[in-house]
Design a protein around this motif. Structure first.
Motif, PDB file in Angstrom:
ATOM      1  N   LYS A  39       0.813  -1.220   0.000  1.00  0.00           N
ATOM      2  CA  LYS A  39       0.000   0.000   0.000  1.00  0.00           C
ATOM      3  C   LYS A  39       0.847   1.271   0.000  1.00  0.00           C
ATOM      4  CE  LYS A  39      -4.140   1.680   2.233  1.00  0.00           C
ATOM      5  NZ  LYS A  39      -5.117   1.411   3.289  1.00  0.00           N
ATOM      6  N   SER A  40       1.936   1.268   0.754  1.00  0.00           N
ATOM      7  CA  SER A  40       2.787   2.459   0.837  1.00  0.00           C
ATOM      8  C   SER A  40       3.974   2.403  -0.123  1.00  0.00           C
ATOM      9  CB  SER A  40       3.293   2.634   2.270  1.00  0.00           C
ATOM     10  OG  SER A  40       4.089   1.516   2.633  1.00  0.00           O
ATOM     11  N   ARG A  41       3.976   1.424  -1.022  1.00  0.00           N
ATOM     12  CA  ARG A  41       5.107   1.236  -1.938  1.00  0.00           C
ATOM     13  C   ARG A  41       4.646   1.143  -3.398  1.00  0.00           C
ATOM     14  NH1 ARG A  41       6.039  -1.357   2.886  1.00  0.00           N
ATOM     15  NH2 ARG A  41       8.149  -1.212   3.718  1.00  0.00           N
ATOM     16  N   LEU A  42       3.652   1.927  -3.733  1.00  0.00           N
ATOM     17  CA  LEU A  42       3.073   1.865  -5.077  1.00  0.00           C
ATOM     18  C   LEU A  42       3.856   2.731  -6.055  1.00  0.00           C
ATOM     19  CD1 LEU A  42      -0.690   2.115  -4.127  1.00  0.00           C
ATOM     20  CD2 LEU A  42       0.628   0.061  -4.672  1.00  0.00           C
ATOM     21  N   PRO A  43       3.817   2.414  -7.335  1.00  0.00           N
ATOM     22  CA  PRO A  43       3.126   1.278  -7.928  1.00  0.00           C
ATOM     23  C   PRO A  43       3.966   0.011  -7.824  1.00  0.00           C
ATOM     24  CG  PRO A  43       4.177   2.543  -9.656  1.00  0.00           C
ATOM     25  CD  PRO A  43       4.448   3.272  -8.352  1.00  0.00           C
ATOM     26  N   VAL A  44       3.301  -1.119  -8.077  1.00  0.00           N
ATOM     27  CA  VAL A  44       4.007  -2.398  -8.125  1.00  0.00           C
ATOM     28  C   VAL A  44       3.922  -2.940  -9.542  1.00  0.00           C
ATOM     29  CG1 VAL A  44       3.494  -2.909  -5.712  1.00  0.00           C
ATOM     30  CG2 VAL A  44       1.999  -3.830  -7.495  1.00  0.00           C
ATOM     31  N   SER A  45       4.890  -3.774  -9.899  1.00  0.00           N
ATOM     32  CA  SER A  45       4.857  -4.424 -11.212  1.00  0.00           C
ATOM     33  C   SER A  45       5.240  -5.888 -11.035  1.00  0.00           C
ATOM     34  CB  SER A  45       5.796  -3.734 -12.199  1.00  0.00           C
ATOM     35  OG  SER A  45       7.105  -3.711 -11.695  1.00  0.00           O
ATOM     36  N   ILE A  46       4.605  -6.718 -11.809  1.00  0.00           N
ATOM     37  CA  ILE A  46       4.833  -8.164 -11.715  1.00  0.00           C
ATOM     38  C   ILE A  46       6.222  -8.493 -12.271  1.00  0.00           C
ATOM     39  CG2 ILE A  46       3.681  -8.643 -13.924  1.00  0.00           C
ATOM     40  CD1 ILE A  46       3.236 -10.904 -10.961  1.00  0.00           C
ATOM     41  N   VAL A  47       6.985  -9.275 -11.520  1.00  0.00           N
ATOM     42  CA  VAL A  47       8.329  -9.650 -11.966  1.00  0.00           C
ATOM     43  C   VAL A  47       8.545 -11.164 -11.966  1.00  0.00           C
ATOM     44  CG1 VAL A  47       9.439  -7.468 -11.355  1.00  0.00           C
ATOM     45  CG2 VAL A  47       9.270  -9.286  -9.636  1.00  0.00           C
ATOM     46  N   PHE A  48       7.599 -11.893 -11.394  1.00  0.00           N
ATOM     47  CA  PHE A  48       7.708 -13.354 -11.342  1.00  0.00           C
ATOM     48  C   PHE A  48       6.326 -13.927 -11.061  1.00  0.00           C
ATOM     49  CE2 PHE A  48       7.787 -17.179  -8.742  1.00  0.00           C
ATOM     50  CZ  PHE A  48       8.648 -18.005  -9.434  1.00  0.00           C
ATOM     51  N   TYR A  49       6.004 -15.014 -11.734  1.00  0.00           N
ATOM     52  CA  TYR A  49       4.824 -15.776 -11.337  1.00  0.00           C
ATOM     53  C   TYR A  49       5.002 -17.228 -11.743  1.00  0.00           C
ATOM     54  CZ  TYR A  49       3.174 -15.565 -16.172  1.00  0.00           C
ATOM     55  OH  TYR A  49       3.068 -15.678 -17.534  1.00  0.00           O
ATOM     56  N   ARG A  50       4.314 -18.082 -11.036  1.00  0.00           N
ATOM     57  CA  ARG A  50       4.309 -19.496 -11.357  1.00  0.00           C
ATOM     58  C   ARG A  50       2.885 -20.006 -11.190  1.00  0.00           C
ATOM     59  NH1 ARG A  50       8.911 -22.697  -9.128  1.00  0.00           N
ATOM     60  NH2 ARG A  50       9.866 -21.698 -10.931  1.00  0.00           N
TER      61      ARG A  50
END
Length: 89
Positions: A39-50
């Motif tokens: 919440k306090s570290r936006l924005p986020v971006s996807i860097v890994f998924y499985r």
């Protein structure tokens, strides 16, 4: 579908989570309604998924990934990026 994922936050930290709808979960994170941590570290971006077969497997994998050192998480992210880069070529 079930996913374990990592997002990179605006402060360069990594957040690991589980979801059954990856796109929607990232959208929720970026509206500030996701995890307290992001919440306090936006924005986020996807860097890994499985993708995983079940919720129970996903939650176990999420717990294992959260215990990894920052270095090992960064290694996973790097390998994921390289694998995806190669598949686009």
């Amino acid at each position: 579908m079930h996913f374990v994922y990592m997002v990179r936050c605006s402060d360069n930290s990594l957040y690991t989570g589980y979801t059954n709808d990856l796109d929607k979960r990232i959208e929720v994170h970026n509206t500030g309604k996701g995890a307290k941590y992001t919440k306090s570290r936006l924005p986020v971006s996807i860097v890994f998924y499985r993708r995983v077969d079940s919720k129970s497997i996903g939650l176990r994998l999420e717990a294992r990934l959260k215990k990894l050192s920052k270095k090992k998480k960064e290694d996973l992210v790097q390998k994921f990026a390289l694998r995806n880069e190669l598949s686009l070529s």
